[in-house]
Design an enzyme around this catalytic site. Structure first.
Site, PDB file in Angstrom:
ATOM      1  N   ARG A 112    -133.578  40.193-108.436  1.00 34.62           N
ATOM      2  CA  ARG A 112    -133.239  39.903-109.833  1.00 34.62           C
ATOM      3  C   ARG A 112    -133.807  38.589-110.339  1.00 34.62           C
ATOM      4  O   ARG A 112    -133.940  38.386-111.545  1.00 34.62           O
ATOM      5  CB  ARG A 112    -131.721  39.873-109.959  1.00 34.62           C
ATOM      6  CG  ARG A 112    -131.205  40.980-110.798  1.00 34.62           C
ATOM      7  CD  ARG A 112    -129.752  41.169-110.702  1.00 34.62           C
ATOM      8  NE  ARG A 112    -128.942  40.021-111.013  1.00 34.62           N
ATOM      9  CZ  ARG A 112    -127.601  40.028-110.902  1.00 34.62           C
ATOM     10  NH1 ARG A 112    -126.987  41.134-110.508  1.00 34.62           N
ATOM     11  NH2 ARG A 112    -126.904  38.971-111.182  1.00 34.62           N
ATOM     12  N   GLU A 164    -128.005  50.616-102.211  1.00 34.51           N
ATOM     13  CA  GLU A 164    -126.662  50.110-101.895  1.00 34.51           C
ATOM     14  C   GLU A 164    -125.588  51.171-102.195  1.00 34.51           C
ATOM     15  O   GLU A 164    -124.515  51.164-101.603  1.00 34.51           O
ATOM     16  CB  GLU A 164    -126.374  48.834-102.684  1.00 34.51           C
ATOM     17  CG  GLU A 164    -126.457  49.019-104.198  1.00 34.51           C
ATOM     18  CD  GLU A 164    -126.213  47.742-104.987  1.00 34.51           C
ATOM     19  OE1 GLU A 164    -126.016  46.679-104.387  1.00 34.51           O
ATOM     20  OE2 GLU A 164    -126.223  47.827-106.234  1.00 34.51           O
ATOM     21  N   ILE A 207    -132.161  45.769-113.846  1.00 34.32           N
ATOM     22  CA  ILE A 207    -133.049  46.117-112.736  1.00 34.32           C
ATOM     23  C   ILE A 207    -132.746  47.536-112.252  1.00 34.32           C
ATOM     24  O   ILE A 207    -133.576  48.171-111.635  1.00 34.32           O
ATOM     25  CB  ILE A 207    -132.943  45.119-111.561  1.00 34.32           C
ATOM     26  CG1 ILE A 207    -131.545  45.126-110.933  1.00 34.32           C
ATOM     27  CG2 ILE A 207    -133.350  43.728-111.970  1.00 34.32           C
ATOM     28  CD1 ILE A 207    -131.506  44.486-109.544  1.00 34.32           C
ATOM     29  N   ASP A 208    -131.532  48.043-112.545  1.00 31.61           N
ATOM     30  CA  ASP A 208    -131.120  49.350-112.011  1.00 31.61           C
ATOM     31  C   ASP A 208    -131.806  50.525-112.720  1.00 31.61           C
ATOM     32  O   ASP A 208    -131.817  51.638-112.203  1.00 31.61           O
ATOM     33  CB  ASP A 208    -129.600  49.522-112.148  1.00 31.61           C
ATOM     34  CG  ASP A 208    -128.822  48.392-111.502  1.00 31.61           C
ATOM     35  OD1 ASP A 208    -129.362  47.762-110.586  1.00 31.61           O
ATOM     36  OD2 ASP A 208    -127.670  48.154-111.916  1.00 31.61           O
ATOM     37  N   ARG A 211    -126.858  49.833-107.890  1.00 30.10           N
ATOM     38  CA  ARG A 211    -125.514  50.414-108.106  1.00 30.10           C
ATOM     39  C   ARG A 211    -125.525  51.910-107.773  1.00 30.10           C
ATOM     40  O   ARG A 211    -125.970  52.264-106.697  1.00 30.10           O
ATOM     41  CB  ARG A 211    -125.042  50.154-109.531  1.00 30.10           C
ATOM     42  CG  ARG A 211    -124.685  48.712-109.756  1.00 30.10           C
ATOM     43  CD  ARG A 211    -123.744  48.547-110.895  1.00 30.10           C
ATOM     44  NE  ARG A 211    -124.337  49.031-112.139  1.00 30.10           N
ATOM     45  CZ  ARG A 211    -123.778  48.930-113.322  1.00 30.10           C
ATOM     46  NH1 ARG A 211    -122.604  48.357-113.438  1.00 30.10           N
ATOM     47  NH2 ARG A 211    -124.364  49.377-114.393  1.00 30.10           N
ATOM     48  N   ARG A 213    -139.843  49.000 -83.961  1.00 27.37           N
ATOM     49  CA  ARG A 213    -138.465  49.012 -84.422  1.00 27.37           C
ATOM     50  C   ARG A 213    -138.284  49.899 -85.646  1.00 27.37           C
ATOM     51  O   ARG A 213    -139.235  50.220 -86.352  1.00 27.37           O
ATOM     52  CB  ARG A 213    -138.056  47.599 -84.855  1.00 27.37           C
ATOM     53  CG  ARG A 213    -137.722  46.706 -83.704  1.00 27.37           C
ATOM     54  CD  ARG A 213    -137.446  45.305 -84.186  1.00 27.37           C
ATOM     55  NE  ARG A 213    -136.997  44.495 -83.072  1.00 27.37           N
ATOM     56  CZ  ARG A 213    -136.986  43.173 -83.073  1.00 27.37           C
ATOM     57  NH1 ARG A 213    -137.396  42.506 -84.129  1.00 27.37           N
ATOM     58  NH2 ARG A 213    -136.542  42.516 -82.031  1.00 27.37           N
TER      59      ARG A 213
END
Ligand code: F6P
Length: 360
Positions: A287, A235, A139-140, A184, A175
């Site tokens: 994922r 992330e 997925i990265d 990663r 908000r």
């Protein structure tokens, strides 16, 4: 050529079953080959009942299914096999045993479907004389020498759906919503999903961010009468001069696991400006589940290509996508460096042109 084996290793990615199905169908229909599925990555070579015959029936109905019917493992490296003994983790080299097993079952080739870790093991086995062909999945999207890996498009679509949902609640409550995405050390998911999902700020590991820049973008929107903002954060993103956030540090068994940057950003923004901020960490939702049409299409083409490569004895190579055409490249070359977002490329530039802040 009579018999081939196939395995899936590393984190799962939507499209693995589509690739397995395509490889099995091509091997049987086109070349009358016998196919053996190896369970749980390379571990299957070392496990009892670690291998299963794959026929047309075994791959029936799996095209839209997430996960992998073979199972996977992201700690099963035969060159550095981890076991627990007397409360300690010990690393063993079980590559000779694995190679013996591969040779004893009499396979003519091994198709390895994986991300960088799994493909690297495949490359090492190829160095030891095992005829290996690779298929890139993650997925990265962080594998070089292919335009895309399968799994990525599904992850982006899941993230875009999350943005669409966060948008309406952010707007109603005035908000700031921070959505933390996987990837990663590569920012592709956050960048693509942020652009497609209408994020106002996109933070990726390739561009260290400044809190002031995030604040500035939010303030600009408030001055223009828009009292909500959406932030996409990889992330692996980190503040300029600061550090990445890990929820689990690297240990003998696992590489460090990234996570927690969205929360850090939320607390900083609340402290600095008293804004109302909320976070969502999308995690493994990116994922799991049904692959998109693009991922099914790419995985199918990669599965077919891998079997053709095997039959043409193009070993030590990886199926790849270049400008919509399926090709193959040297496995070693593909793994020399991980792929990262080109910070001067047109995707980043497009984000800037539509007013998205990259936090720099
Ligand atoms: O490489 C795929 C990936 O989902 C990364 O985006 C993420 O950092 C990591 O795997 C999570 O690993 P695990 O499933 O072991 O928590």
């Amino acid at each position: 050529m009579k018999r081939i084996a196939i395995l899936t290793g590393g984190g799962d990615a939507p499209g693995l079953n589509a690739a397995l199905r395509a490889a099995v169908k091509t091997a049987i229909n086109e070349y009358h080959l016998e196919v053996i599925g190896i369970r749980n990555g390379f571990d299957g070579f070392l496990q009892e009942n670690g291998m299963i015959p794959l026929d047309q029936k075994s791959v029936q109905g799996i095209l839209p299914r997430g996960g992998t019917i073979l199972g996977t493992a992201n700690r099963g490296n035969p060159f550095a096999y981890q076991i627990e003994k007397d409360g300690k983790t010990i690393t063993l080299d079980r590559s000779a045993e694995t190679i013996d097993r591969i040779q004893s079952i009499g396979i003519d080739a091994l198709i390895v479907i994986g991300g960088d870790g799994t493909l690297r093991i495949g490359c090492e086995l190829w160095d030891q004389g095992i005829p290996v062909v690779g298929i890139p999945k993650t997925i990265d999207n962080d594998i070089n020498l292919t335009d895309f890996t399968f799994g990525f498009d599904t992850a982006v679509n899941v993230a875009v759906d999350a943005f669409d949902r966060l948008h309406t609640t952010a707007e109603s409550h005035h908000r700031v919503m921070v959505l933390e995405l996987m990837g990663r050390d590569a920012g592709f998911i956050a960048l693509y999903a942020g652009i497609a999902g209408g994020a106002d700020v996109i933070l990726i590991p390739e561009i260290p961010f400044h809190y002031e820049s995030i604040q500035e973008k939010i303030n600009q929107r408030i001055s223009a009468g828009t009292h909500f903002s959406l932030i996409a954060v990889s992330e692996g993103a980190f503040p300029y001069g600061g550090e990445k956030k890990y929820w689990m540090q690297e240990n003998q068994v696992y590489a460090g696991r990234l996570g927690g940057m969205a929360e850090q950003i939320m607390h900083t923004l609340i402290e600095q400006s008293g804004l109302e901020v909320r976070t969502t960490v999308l995690g493994h939702l990116q994922r799991g589940g049904t692959p998109t049409a693009f991922d099914r299409w790419l995985a199918t083409r990669f599965g077919v290509a891998a079997v053709n490569m095997v039959v043409n004895r193009q070993f030590g190579r990886m199926a790849a996508l270049h400008s919509n055409k399926i090709d193959h490249v040297s496995l070693r070359d593909a793994l020399l460096e991980p792929k990262r977002v080109n910070t001067l490329g047109d995707t980043v530039n497009s984000a800037r042109c539509v007013g998205i802040s990259l936090g720099d």
